[in-house]
Design a protein around this motif. Structure first.
Motif, mmCIF file in Angstrom:
data_model
loop_
_atom_site.group_PDB
_atom_site.id
_atom_site.type_symbol
_atom_site.label_atom_id
_atom_site.label_comp_id
_atom_site.label_asym_id
_atom_site.label_seq_id
_atom_site.Cartn_x
_atom_site.Cartn_y
_atom_site.Cartn_z
ATOM 1 N N MET A 191 0.833 -1.199 0.000
ATOM 2 C CA MET A 191 0.000 0.000 0.000
ATOM 3 C C MET A 191 0.877 1.261 0.000
ATOM 4 N N ASP A 192 0.524 2.228 -0.821
ATOM 5 C CA ASP A 192 1.284 3.484 -0.936
ATOM 6 C C ASP A 192 0.953 4.382 0.258
ATOM 7 N N GLU A 193 1.937 4.627 1.102
ATOM 8 C CA GLU A 193 1.708 5.437 2.304
ATOM 9 C C GLU A 193 1.370 6.885 1.960
ATOM 10 N N ARG A 194 1.733 7.319 0.755
ATOM 11 C CA ARG A 194 1.430 8.697 0.362
ATOM 12 C C ARG A 194 -0.077 8.930 0.270
ATOM 13 N N LEU A 195 -0.834 7.859 -0.051
ATOM 14 C CA LEU A 195 -2.292 7.992 -0.097
ATOM 15 C C LEU A 195 -2.852 8.245 1.300
ATOM 16 N N ILE A 196 -2.287 7.580 2.289
ATOM 17 C CA ILE A 196 -2.727 7.781 3.669
ATOM 18 C C ILE A 196 -2.372 9.190 4.134
ATOM 19 N N ARG A 211 -11.687 4.009 6.589
ATOM 20 C CA ARG A 211 -12.878 3.714 5.787
ATOM 21 C C ARG A 211 -12.707 4.077 4.325
ATOM 22 N N ARG A 212 -12.024 5.174 4.037
ATOM 23 C CA ARG A 212 -11.960 5.675 2.657
ATOM 24 C C ARG A 212 -10.695 5.272 1.898
ATOM 25 N N VAL A 213 -9.630 4.908 2.616
ATOM 26 C CA VAL A 213 -8.370 4.598 1.941
ATOM 27 C C VAL A 213 -7.921 3.164 2.215
ATOM 28 N N ILE A 214 -7.676 2.846 3.491
ATOM 29 C CA ILE A 214 -7.065 1.560 3.826
ATOM 30 C C ILE A 214 -8.004 0.403 3.498
ATOM 31 N N TRP A 215 -9.265 0.508 3.927
ATOM 32 C CA TRP A 215 -10.212 -0.594 3.705
ATOM 33 C C TRP A 215 -10.435 -0.881 2.217
ATOM 34 N N PRO A 216 -10.739 0.109 1.372
ATOM 35 C CA PRO A 216 -10.920 -0.194 -0.064
ATOM 36 C C PRO A 216 -9.677 -0.796 -0.712
ATOM 37 N N LEU A 217 -8.484 -0.283 -0.349
ATOM 38 C CA LEU A 217 -7.264 -0.803 -0.949
ATOM 39 C C LEU A 217 -6.947 -2.222 -0.472
ATOM 40 N N SER A 218 -7.410 -2.573 0.723
ATOM 41 C CA SER A 218 -7.115 -3.902 1.271
ATOM 42 C C SER A 218 -8.181 -4.932 0.940
ATOM 43 N N LEU A 219 -9.245 -4.537 0.231
ATOM 44 C CA LEU A 219 -10.342 -5.467 -0.063
ATOM 45 C C LEU A 219 -9.895 -6.740 -0.794
ATOM 46 N N PRO A 220 -8.981 -6.667 -1.766
ATOM 47 C CA PRO A 220 -8.529 -7.927 -2.383
ATOM 48 C C PRO A 220 -7.949 -8.910 -1.372
#
Length: 297
Positions: A191-196, A211-220
């Motif tokens: 995961m790109d920490e710059r997004l966080i 809810r808006r960044v970590i969860w959607p990116l970790s769904l796979p």
């Protein structure tokens, strides 16, 4: 020039297809062929003539259960066992997800050396035999086991756990939680920490970032983990036999019992129905998860 690029591209594609040949052969021999045999046995009788009786038996077989008031109730035996198996598997999978998600995130954000230590600790129990791990939990949870002895030292009442659904769930969570942690960690580590950081700069609090960044990116990783935990949990049988003390009958126990009794066709029918139901559940879950990711939720 274009013809040269086309030839090079075709050559690369042929090389890629050739490199996949061993995996294709392995998948056909050890995945597709056994499934074909299961389906063949499921739809044939002892004389290997086509029949739907085995499938129908799974859905319509009934037995009488005596209620507390003395009355009897007819229930669909195998469907009841299947729903119990699915219920315990869903509970175990949910517990695994709740425990594994924060741990995977902590691992992904730790230093490389610390990540290796975490991975080693998680993998060590998997190096031991599955039966040994289950017997260890029998020693811990039985009425005269380690857990109740510890409660006795604290002058607390003992708790009867062995032979209950709670014991089976504990065994499932312990045995299958690594299969939840590893896919989540694999996704979160990339995961790109710059997004966080960008989300925080835009005013998101910790829950909003989750809810808006970590969860959607970790769904796979979530979907992979759920798949890898739910399927073996539904079909397990040894955990329920030992930690359930023979009182908790799951669908895996039924399949094993039919196989031991040499009812191979009915055992295959149960396995076939279970496989189809799980494939449908997984397809629906992946579809819903894909929509959430596309919608940016």
């Amino acid at each position: 020039m274009n013809k040269t690029l086309t030839r090079d591209r075709r050559r690369i594609l042929r090389a890629e297809h050739l490199s996949l040949t061993p995996y294709t052969i392995w998948a056909v021999l050890f995945i597709l062929v056994p499934l074909v045999f299961v389906a063949y046995y499921a739809f044939t009788d002892d004389n290997f003539a086509f029949t739907l009786e085995n499938i129908q038996r799974f859905f319509v077989s009934t037995s009488s259960i005596i209620q507390e008031d003395g009355s009897t109730q007819e229930v669909r035996t195998y469907l009841l066992i299947f729903w119990r198996s699915l219920k315990l598997a869903i509970i175990s999978t949910a517990i695994c997800l709740v425990l594994a998600y924060p741990l995977a995130y902590i691992m992904a954000r730790a230093k490389p050396r610390t990540q290796k230590v975490f991975l080693t600790i998680i993998m060590i129990p998997m190096w031991m035999n599955f039966l040994i791990r289950t017997y260890a939990w029998m020693t811990i949870l039985q009425d005269t086991g380690i857990f109740n002895n510890f409660l006795t030292l604290l002058h607390l009442p003992n708790i009867h756990i062995i032979g209950t659904e709670a014991a089976v769930i504990i065994g499932m969570v312990y045995d299958y939680i690594p299969y939840m942690i590893l896919p989540l960690y694999s996704i979160m580590a990339k995961m790109d920490e710059r997004l966080i950081e960008a989300a925080r700069d835009l005013g998101c609090n910790s829950f909003g970032v989750l809810r808006r960044v970590i969860w959607p990116l970790s769904l796979p990783g979530v979907i992979s983990g759920i798949t890898m935990v739910l399927i073996p949990s539904v079909s397990t049988f040894y955990i329920s036999q030992k930690l359930g003390d023979g009182k908790i009958m799951l669908i895996g126990d039924v399949i094993e019992g039919q196989y031991v009794a040499n009812n191979l066709h009915f055992a295959a029918a149960i396995a076939f129905v279970l496989m189809i139901l799980l494939l449908v559940c997984m397809a629906v879950m992946r579809k819903l998860a894909g929509r959430r990711v596309e919608g940016g939720l």
